[in-house]
Design a protein around this motif. Structure first.
Motif, PDB file in Angstrom:
ATOM      1  N   THR A 124      52.086  48.969  30.636  1.00 17.80           N
ATOM      2  CA  THR A 124      53.354  49.370  31.215  1.00 17.80           C
ATOM      3  C   THR A 124      54.781  49.177  30.415  1.00 17.80           C
ATOM      4  O   THR A 124      55.697  48.851  30.903  1.00 17.80           O
ATOM      5  N   ASP A 125      54.554  49.245  29.410  1.00 12.47           N
ATOM      6  CA  ASP A 125      55.748  49.238  28.238  1.00 12.47           C
ATOM      7  C   ASP A 125      57.087  49.695  28.703  1.00 12.47           C
ATOM      8  O   ASP A 125      57.159  51.003  29.330  1.00 12.47           O
ATOM      9  N   GLY A 126      58.171  48.853  28.819  1.00 13.65           N
ATOM     10  CA  GLY A 126      59.268  49.150  29.315  1.00 13.65           C
ATOM     11  C   GLY A 126      59.623  49.010  30.678  1.00 13.65           C
ATOM     12  O   GLY A 126      60.791  49.375  31.285  1.00 13.65           O
ATOM     13  N   ARG A 127      58.444  48.896  31.437  1.00 10.55           N
ATOM     14  CA  ARG A 127      58.739  48.957  32.972  1.00 10.55           C
ATOM     15  C   ARG A 127      58.866  47.724  33.461  1.00 10.55           C
ATOM     16  O   ARG A 127      58.638  46.622  33.010  1.00 10.55           O
ATOM     17  N   ASP A 128      59.634  47.352  34.539  1.00  6.74           N
ATOM     18  CA  ASP A 128      59.991  46.128  35.245  1.00  6.74           C
ATOM     19  C   ASP A 128      60.161  46.044  36.603  1.00  6.74           C
ATOM     20  O   ASP A 128      60.920  45.254  36.984  1.00  6.74           O
ATOM     21  N   ARG A 129      59.636  47.144  37.340  1.00  7.51           N
ATOM     22  CA  ARG A 129      59.815  47.129  38.757  1.00  7.51           C
ATOM     23  C   ARG A 129      58.350  47.013  39.113  1.00  7.51           C
ATOM     24  O   ARG A 129      57.352  47.644  38.743  1.00  7.51           O
ATOM     25  N   PHE A 130      58.227  46.068  40.270  1.00  7.63           N
ATOM     26  CA  PHE A 130      56.884  46.074  40.814  1.00  7.63           C
ATOM     27  C   PHE A 130      56.610  46.536  42.253  1.00  7.63           C
ATOM     28  O   PHE A 130      57.438  46.353  43.137  1.00  7.63           O
ATOM     29  N   ALA A 131      55.429  47.026  42.539  1.00 15.25           N
ATOM     30  CA  ALA A 131      55.058  47.192  43.943  1.00 15.25           C
ATOM     31  C   ALA A 131      53.588  46.389  44.120  1.00 15.25           C
ATOM     32  O   ALA A 131      52.719  46.761  43.509  1.00 15.25           O
ATOM     33  N   CYS A 132      53.620  45.555  45.044  1.00 15.82           N
ATOM     34  CA  CYS A 132      52.526  44.861  45.416  1.00 15.82           C
ATOM     35  C   CYS A 132      51.458  45.263  46.534  1.00 15.82           C
ATOM     36  O   CYS A 132      52.546  45.911  47.358  1.00 15.82           O
ATOM     37  N   ASP A 133      50.447  45.256  46.610  1.00 17.24           N
ATOM     38  CA  ASP A 133      49.739  45.656  47.859  1.00 17.24           C
ATOM     39  C   ASP A 133      49.828  44.323  48.805  1.00 17.24           C
ATOM     40  O   ASP A 133      50.595  43.248  48.435  1.00 17.24           O
ATOM     41  N   LEU A 134      49.868  44.703  50.130  1.00 15.01           N
ATOM     42  CA  LEU A 134      49.762  43.854  51.307  1.00 15.01           C
ATOM     43  C   LEU A 134      49.327  42.392  51.005  1.00 15.01           C
ATOM     44  O   LEU A 134      49.914  41.359  51.696  1.00 15.01           O
ATOM     45  N   SER A 135      48.056  42.101  50.302  1.00 13.98           N
ATOM     46  CA  SER A 135      47.838  41.014  50.169  1.00 13.98           C
ATOM     47  C   SER A 135      48.632  40.049  49.220  1.00 13.98           C
ATOM     48  O   SER A 135      48.235  38.907  48.908  1.00 13.98           O
ATOM     49  N   LEU A 136      49.575  40.451  48.570  1.00 13.69           N
ATOM     50  CA  LEU A 136      50.076  40.032  47.389  1.00 13.69           C
ATOM     51  C   LEU A 136      51.749  39.794  47.751  1.00 13.69           C
ATOM     52  O   LEU A 136      52.580  39.784  46.859  1.00 13.69           O
ATOM     53  N   GLY A 137      52.041  39.672  49.019  1.00 13.79           N
ATOM     54  CA  GLY A 137      53.459  39.197  49.471  1.00 13.79           C
ATOM     55  C   GLY A 137      54.057  37.943  48.845  1.00 13.79           C
ATOM     56  O   GLY A 137      55.073  38.214  48.465  1.00 13.79           O
ATOM     57  N   GLY A 138      53.153  37.015  48.501  1.00 14.38           N
ATOM     58  CA  GLY A 138      53.622  35.666  48.136  1.00 14.38           C
ATOM     59  C   GLY A 138      53.736  36.120  46.751  1.00 14.38           C
ATOM     60  O   GLY A 138      54.905  35.677  46.192  1.00 14.38           O
ATOM     61  N   LEU A 139      53.208  36.558  46.023  1.00 15.47           N
ATOM     62  CA  LEU A 139      53.176  37.124  44.627  1.00 15.47           C
ATOM     63  C   LEU A 139      54.841  37.920  44.547  1.00 15.47           C
ATOM     64  O   LEU A 139      55.677  37.598  43.562  1.00 15.47           O
ATOM     65  N   ALA A 164      51.288  51.157  45.709  1.00 15.47           N
ATOM     66  CA  ALA A 164      51.253  50.270  44.425  1.00 15.47           C
ATOM     67  C   ALA A 164      50.934  51.615  43.244  1.00 15.47           C
ATOM     68  O   ALA A 164      51.663  51.460  42.139  1.00 15.47           O
ATOM     69  N   ILE A 165      49.900  52.362  43.488  1.00 10.27           N
ATOM     70  CA  ILE A 165      49.465  53.390  42.704  1.00 10.27           C
ATOM     71  C   ILE A 165      50.821  54.373  42.471  1.00 10.27           C
ATOM     72  O   ILE A 165      50.835  54.827  41.277  1.00 10.27           O
ATOM     73  N   ALA A 166      51.426  54.878  43.621  1.00 11.23           N
ATOM     74  CA  ALA A 166      52.570  55.789  43.484  1.00 11.23           C
ATOM     75  C   ALA A 166      53.525  55.167  42.530  1.00 11.23           C
ATOM     76  O   ALA A 166      54.024  56.040  41.782  1.00 11.23           O
ATOM     77  N   LEU A 167      53.921  54.183  42.563  1.00 15.36           N
ATOM     78  CA  LEU A 167      54.857  53.446  41.551  1.00 15.36           C
ATOM     79  C   LEU A 167      54.279  53.618  40.222  1.00 15.36           C
ATOM     80  O   LEU A 167      55.078  53.658  39.344  1.00 15.36           O
ATOM     81  N   ALA A 168      53.209  53.178  39.979  1.00 11.81           N
ATOM     82  CA  ALA A 168      52.608  53.034  38.925  1.00 11.81           C
ATOM     83  C   ALA A 168      52.782  54.428  38.190  1.00 11.81           C
ATOM     84  O   ALA A 168      52.560  54.481  37.012  1.00 11.81           O
ATOM     85  N   ARG A 169      52.571  55.357  39.082  1.00 10.81           N
ATOM     86  CA  ARG A 169      52.345  56.953  38.520  1.00 10.81           C
ATOM     87  C   ARG A 169      53.749  57.336  38.164  1.00 10.81           C
ATOM     88  O   ARG A 169      54.153  58.277  37.386  1.00 10.81           O
ATOM     89  N   ALA A 170      54.916  56.490  38.924  1.00 13.67           N
ATOM     90  CA  ALA A 170      56.387  57.050  38.575  1.00 13.67           C
ATOM     91  C   ALA A 170      56.798  56.010  37.597  1.00 13.67           C
ATOM     92  O   ALA A 170      56.339  55.949  36.396  1.00 13.67           O
ATOM     93  N   ASP A 171      57.733  55.111  37.799  1.00 15.46           N
ATOM     94  CA  ASP A 171      58.395  54.231  36.563  1.00 15.46           C
ATOM     95  C   ASP A 171      58.230  52.844  36.752  1.00 15.46           C
ATOM     96  O   ASP A 171      59.002  52.230  36.302  1.00 15.46           O
ATOM     97  N   GLY A 172      57.045  52.439  37.597  1.00 15.87           N
ATOM     98  CA  GLY A 172      57.161  50.931  37.732  1.00 15.87           C
ATOM     99  C   GLY A 172      55.687  50.441  37.345  1.00 15.87           C
ATOM    100  O   GLY A 172      54.871  51.153  36.921  1.00 15.87           O
ATOM    101  N   ILE A 173      55.479  49.229  38.106  1.00 16.91           N
ATOM    102  CA  ILE A 173      54.044  48.664  37.738  1.00 16.91           C
ATOM    103  C   ILE A 173      53.352  48.196  39.106  1.00 16.91           C
ATOM    104  O   ILE A 173      53.907  47.666  39.921  1.00 16.91           O
ATOM    105  N   GLY A 174      52.324  48.824  39.328  1.00 14.00           N
ATOM    106  CA  GLY A 174      51.617  48.214  40.622  1.00 14.00           C
ATOM    107  C   GLY A 174      50.806  47.047  40.458  1.00 14.00           C
ATOM    108  O   GLY A 174      49.963  46.937  39.272  1.00 14.00           O
ATOM    109  N   LEU A 175      50.603  46.313  41.278  1.00 12.20           N
ATOM    110  CA  LEU A 175      49.772  45.129  41.534  1.00 12.20           C
ATOM    111  C   LEU A 175      49.001  45.349  42.460  1.00 12.20           C
ATOM    112  O   LEU A 175      49.446  45.508  43.724  1.00 12.20           O
TER     113      LEU A 175
END
Ligand SMILES: [Zn+2]
Length: 230
Positions: A75-90, A109-120
């Protein structure tokens, strides 16, 4: 039958071991899973897997440094996250650690990972496709602050200025007088500094709750030091 958690952990161990190109990759993964099971009696299976994983990652990083290769996070250089529904606490803890984190479906989460962020995600299936993505599998079984530490160390990210835990907006220091009517009277007597979220307008101050969270975030260091053999 292999459980979803076990499949997820096997994927994580494999992703780390692959970086040093071992001759017998699956054997290495089996070994780490067995070591986790042996440690489970003292700390519980999921904490054992997390500790064995963190120690393995640290050793792999040191080994790569010695050979002149560097640890390249997916995820080099990326710093924005999208979490799936079970990771609300995270997501809330990542915001407390100073990162933007949204909550949605695994597809989001996958869509953000394909763009400029990190999917969790806690789903294992996306990793069984061949696509290389800035997507990390997170064990749903660990407490959210522990998940946060795992993610930040995987990406070599250090905590930053805290954001609003509710929405991820930036916090702005405001004059006490401008928010006076929103401060509980007992708090107003002993606190001078107040912050307002630029996005949702929520009011914050550094009380005991804030300090507890800040201390927990500060305890999660990037992977610069030996986590100790589990
Ligand atoms: Zn907010």
């Amino acid at each position: 039958m292999t459980s979803r958690l076990e499949r997820g952990w096997r994927h994580r161990f494999r992703a780390v071991l692959e970086k040093v190109r071992p001759r017998r990759l699956e054997f290495g993964v089996d070994l780490l899973m067995a070591r986790s099971r042996a440690l489970a009696a003292t700390v519980g299976l999921e904490e054992a897997r997390a500790r064995v994983y963190e120690f393995t990652r640290w050793r792999v990083q040191r080994r790569l440094e010695k050979t002149g290769a560097c640890w390249v996070a997916p995820t080099d250089g990326r710093d924005r996250f999208a979490c799936d529904l079970s990771l609300g606490g995270l997501a809330r803890w990542l915001r407390a650690a100073g990162f933007e984190a949204s909550v949605g479906s695994t597809e989001d989460a996958i869509a953000l990972a394909r763009a400029d962020g990190i999917g969790l995600t806690t789903d294992v299936e996306p990793f069984e496709r061949k696509e290389r993505l800035a997507l990390l599998w997170v064990p749903s079984s660990l407490p959210p602050p522990r998940q946060m530490g795992l993610v930040l160390r995987d990406l070599s990210l250090a905590p930053r200025t805290p954001r609003c835990m509710a929405c991820g907006g930036a916090l702005r220091l405001v004059a006490k007088a401008s928010v006076a009517e929103r401060i509980p009277p007992r708090t107003a007597r002993w606190k001078e500094d107040y912050f307002v979220c630029e996005r949702c307008d929520r009011l914050f101050w550094q009380g005991t709750h804030w300090e507890r969270i800040a201390a927990r975030v500060a305890a999660e260091r990037p992977a610069a030091e030996d986590p100790g053999r589990p």
